[in-house]
Design a protein around this motif. Structure first.
Motif, PDB file in Angstrom:
ATOM      1  N   ARG A 198       0.834  -1.197   0.000  1.00 26.48           N
ATOM      2  CA  ARG A 198       0.000   0.000   0.000  1.00 26.48           C
ATOM      3  C   ARG A 198       0.870   1.248   0.000  1.00 26.48           C
ATOM      4  O   ARG A 198       0.639   2.194  -0.747  1.00 26.48           O
ATOM      5  N   ARG A 199       1.907   1.242   0.838  1.00 27.10           N
ATOM      6  CA  ARG A 199       2.796   2.409   0.893  1.00 27.10           C
ATOM      7  C   ARG A 199       3.520   2.614  -0.426  1.00 27.10           C
ATOM      8  O   ARG A 199       3.850   3.740  -0.802  1.00 27.10           O
ATOM      9  N   ALA A 200       3.762   1.513  -1.149  1.00 29.62           N
ATOM     10  CA  ALA A 200       4.442   1.617  -2.440  1.00 29.62           C
ATOM     11  C   ALA A 200       3.523   2.175  -3.524  1.00 29.62           C
ATOM     12  O   ALA A 200       3.982   2.522  -4.602  1.00 29.62           O
ATOM     13  N   LEU A 227      -9.373   2.912  -3.480  1.00 27.56           N
ATOM     14  CA  LEU A 227      -9.116   4.200  -4.115  1.00 27.56           C
ATOM     15  C   LEU A 227      -8.876   5.289  -3.075  1.00 27.56           C
ATOM     16  O   LEU A 227      -8.202   6.278  -3.354  1.00 27.56           O
ATOM     17  N   ALA A 228      -9.378   5.093  -1.871  1.00 30.23           N
ATOM     18  CA  ALA A 228      -9.129   6.062  -0.800  1.00 30.23           C
ATOM     19  C   ALA A 228      -7.658   6.089  -0.411  1.00 30.23           C
ATOM     20  O   ALA A 228      -7.184   7.044   0.196  1.00 30.23           O
ATOM     21  N   THR A 229      -6.902   5.042  -0.755  1.00 27.46           N
ATOM     22  CA  THR A 229      -5.466   5.040  -0.448  1.00 27.46           C
ATOM     23  C   THR A 229      -4.672   5.802  -1.506  1.00 27.46           C
ATOM     24  O   THR A 229      -3.463   5.914  -1.392  1.00 27.46           O
ATOM     25  N   GLN A 230      -5.366   6.314  -2.528  1.00 26.69           N
ATOM     26  CA  GLN A 230      -4.746   7.038  -3.634  1.00 26.69           C
ATOM     27  C   GLN A 230      -3.570   6.287  -4.241  1.00 26.69           C
ATOM     28  O   GLN A 230      -2.436   6.770  -4.234  1.00 26.69           O
ATOM     29  N   PRO A 231      -3.862   5.110  -4.792  1.00 31.05           N
ATOM     30  CA  PRO A 231      -2.786   4.276  -5.332  1.00 31.05           C
ATOM     31  C   PRO A 231      -2.341   4.744  -6.718  1.00 31.05           C
ATOM     32  O   PRO A 231      -3.029   5.529  -7.365  1.00 31.05           O
TER      33      PRO A 231
END
Lengths: 270, 241
Positions: free
Chosen positions: B70-72, B154-158
């Motif tokens: 996720r962080r990536a 999509l809330a994680t703005q990937p």
């Protein structure tokens, strides 16, 4: 009731996280009780209490690592570690029964502060903190998600292993606190002092409607279950119901609570 | 956006390379058991990798857990929604905010107003019905549950969204809505890797298509080269590429 109540708060986290139950509670309670009296001459009352809580918490960390990271069945793990922890606690003090060095050290707990017994205040504080932790924090949400659907929580980046392990660290900590309070109140501690605490705590949590299947439940419900079971026991005792029959009634109560939980879950269709 | 080279998982997935560019939908298809889902899991840190390099937005990454993925900048909507997607007894709001909960918290405490605001906004954007994010997610239809899982990611703005069978078990109306949502996101520059067994879906939606056969991946087919016959040749290993 207040002393067992501290364990009930923590046991709620184990059930909600889907960790089944912690059966090593009698051992961590005994550890807390024995150490907080045995170390009194060396560390003083507060220091000895802290040592007992720390040792019990360390036992909880061991449980947490084995259950959370080792993915071993919690019942088996805590059954085994309970035996080990109890043995270690007994061995560390050499004797079988330990007496307090300062008979007055439990007075604060027995005394009343603003009309409320000190020990009830401690329980109230534990219940409040447990309630806030489960219902308001990221950790609490993670705990519910992990218990509700382990695989989905994993995919949704919840640190599921840490969350499960954390629940057992909490019961270790609570067992230590509970044991320390028990030791200070009674001014003596035997290895069997915490016997039945795991059963009483699980009874309270389950009767309170916290799902054994994980994901659902609150500290408030568990405390409600505790109060109900205690009232029922008192009523039965006052009514002259004999102890074996009381056990029968409590056993049936647990079965009824679990059956209801499973039935509701099935109907929920998820 | 996503560049994968020589990915192997020590089992089914053997030396898989693929790229997904910004604003592009890339299909990944093949027969059941070809290793498509395993590719997604290896990318997302849900399964171990034995070899290969991954770059997201040009940056080399090596996710060993979903949190690192996720962080990536990766997001993953799993194939089996009930098993790996939703936490059924949590509300729609709680399901949507799960991966970004720490960002909505102050000193470990969830800021409820902020969380509710975000959940309402996502429910509106993705057309989740009923629109009330406080409902238990298990009470929603399959298509709306799926929209909620997509909204979560999509809330994680990937940078890249990996969709595994995004329209399986979803009714026709919701299927069209989900395709429209994906189209919008791609127009905004998201890269999408869509795993699907439905050839009509793959051919209609994808800009390019990779086909897997027994853990290996063939060079991608461009839009103009797409035909069911060609895909089936590659999927069954009959093609001599």
């Amino acid at each position: 009731m207040s002393i067992i109540g501290v364990v009930v708060v923590a046991m709620t986290f184990v059930l909600v996280a889907g960790g089944l139950a912690d059966l090593s509670v009698p051992a961590t309670v005994a550890t807390g009780a024995i150490l907080s009296l045995a170390f009194q001459p060396v560390l003083g009352t507060v220091g000895a209490f802290g040592a007992g809580v720390m040792a019990a918490t360390a036992a909880g960390v061991l449980n947490g690592v084995l259950v959370g990271y080792g993915r071993i069945n919690a019942i088996i793990v805590t059954l085994a570690t309970g035996t080990i922890i109890l043995g270690a606690a007994q061995w560390s003090v050499g004797g079988v029964i330990v007496y307090g060095a300062y008979p007055t050290s439990g007075d604060l707990l027995k005394g009343r502060i603003a009309g409320v017994p000190g020990i009830v205040l401690v329980f109230g504080l534990a219940a409040l903190m447990g309630h806030l932790l489960l219902s308001r924090t990221v950790w609490g949400r993670w705990t519910r998600a992990t218990g509700d659907n382990y695989a989905a929580a994993t995919a949704a980046t919840v640190p599921v292993r840490l969350v499960r392990a954390g629940a057992f660290v909490l019961t270790g900590l609570a067992g230590g606190v509970s044991g320390g309070l028990l030791g200070l109140t009674l001014q003596n501690a035997r290895p069997g002092i915490g016997q039945g605490y795991e059963f009483d705590a699980i009874t309270a949590v389950v009767v309170g409607g916290v799902s054994i299947l994980g994901g659902q439940g609150s500290v408030g419900r568990a405390v409600g279950g505790l109060v109900f079971v205690q009232l029922l026991t008192n009523v039965m005792t006052l009514a002259g119901v004999r102890t074996p029959v009381q056990g029968l009634a409590l056993g049936l109560l647990i079965i009824a609570a679990v059956a209801l939980d499973v039935a509701v879950r099935r109907r929920g269709g998820s | 956006m996503l560049e994968v080279e020589g990915l192997s998982d020590g089992g089914r997935v053997r030396h898989v390379s693929l790229t997904v560019r910004a604003g592009e939908i890339v299909g990944l298809t093949g027969l059941v058991g070809a290793g498509r889902t395993e590719v997604a899991q290896a990318l997302f840190g849900l399964a171990p990798r034995s070899a290969g390099s991954i770059r997201v937005r040009g940056v080399p990454v090596c996710p060993r857990s979903p949190a690192q993925a996720r962080r990536a900048g990766l997001a993953y909507v799993p194939e089996d929604r009930k098993r790996d997607g939703i936490a059924p007894n949590l509300s729609v709001r709680e399901n949507i905010t799960l991966p970004i909960l720490s960002r909505l918290a102050w000193l470990g405490t969830v800021r409820l107003r902020k969380e509710q605001g975000l959940a309402r906004q996502q429910a509106r954007t993705f057309g989740i019905s009923p629109a009330d994010p406080e409902r238990r997610i298990a009470t929603l239809s399959g298509g709306n549950q799926q929209k909620a899982v997509i909204a979560r990611w999509l809330a994680t703005q990937p940078a890249v969204l990996i969709l595994d069978e995004p329209t399986r078990g979803v009714d026709v109306g919701a299927k069209a809505e989900i395709h429209a949502i994906i189209g919008d996101l791609v127009a905004q520059g998201l890269g999408v890797l869509m795993i699907s067994s439905e050839l009509p879906e793959v051919m209609a939606v994808s800009d390019r298509v990779y086909v897997m056969h027994e853990g290996r991946i063939a060079p991608p087919l461009a839009r103009g080269e797409l035909s069911e016959a060609r895909i089936m040749e590659l999927a069954t290993g009959e093609a001599t590429a």
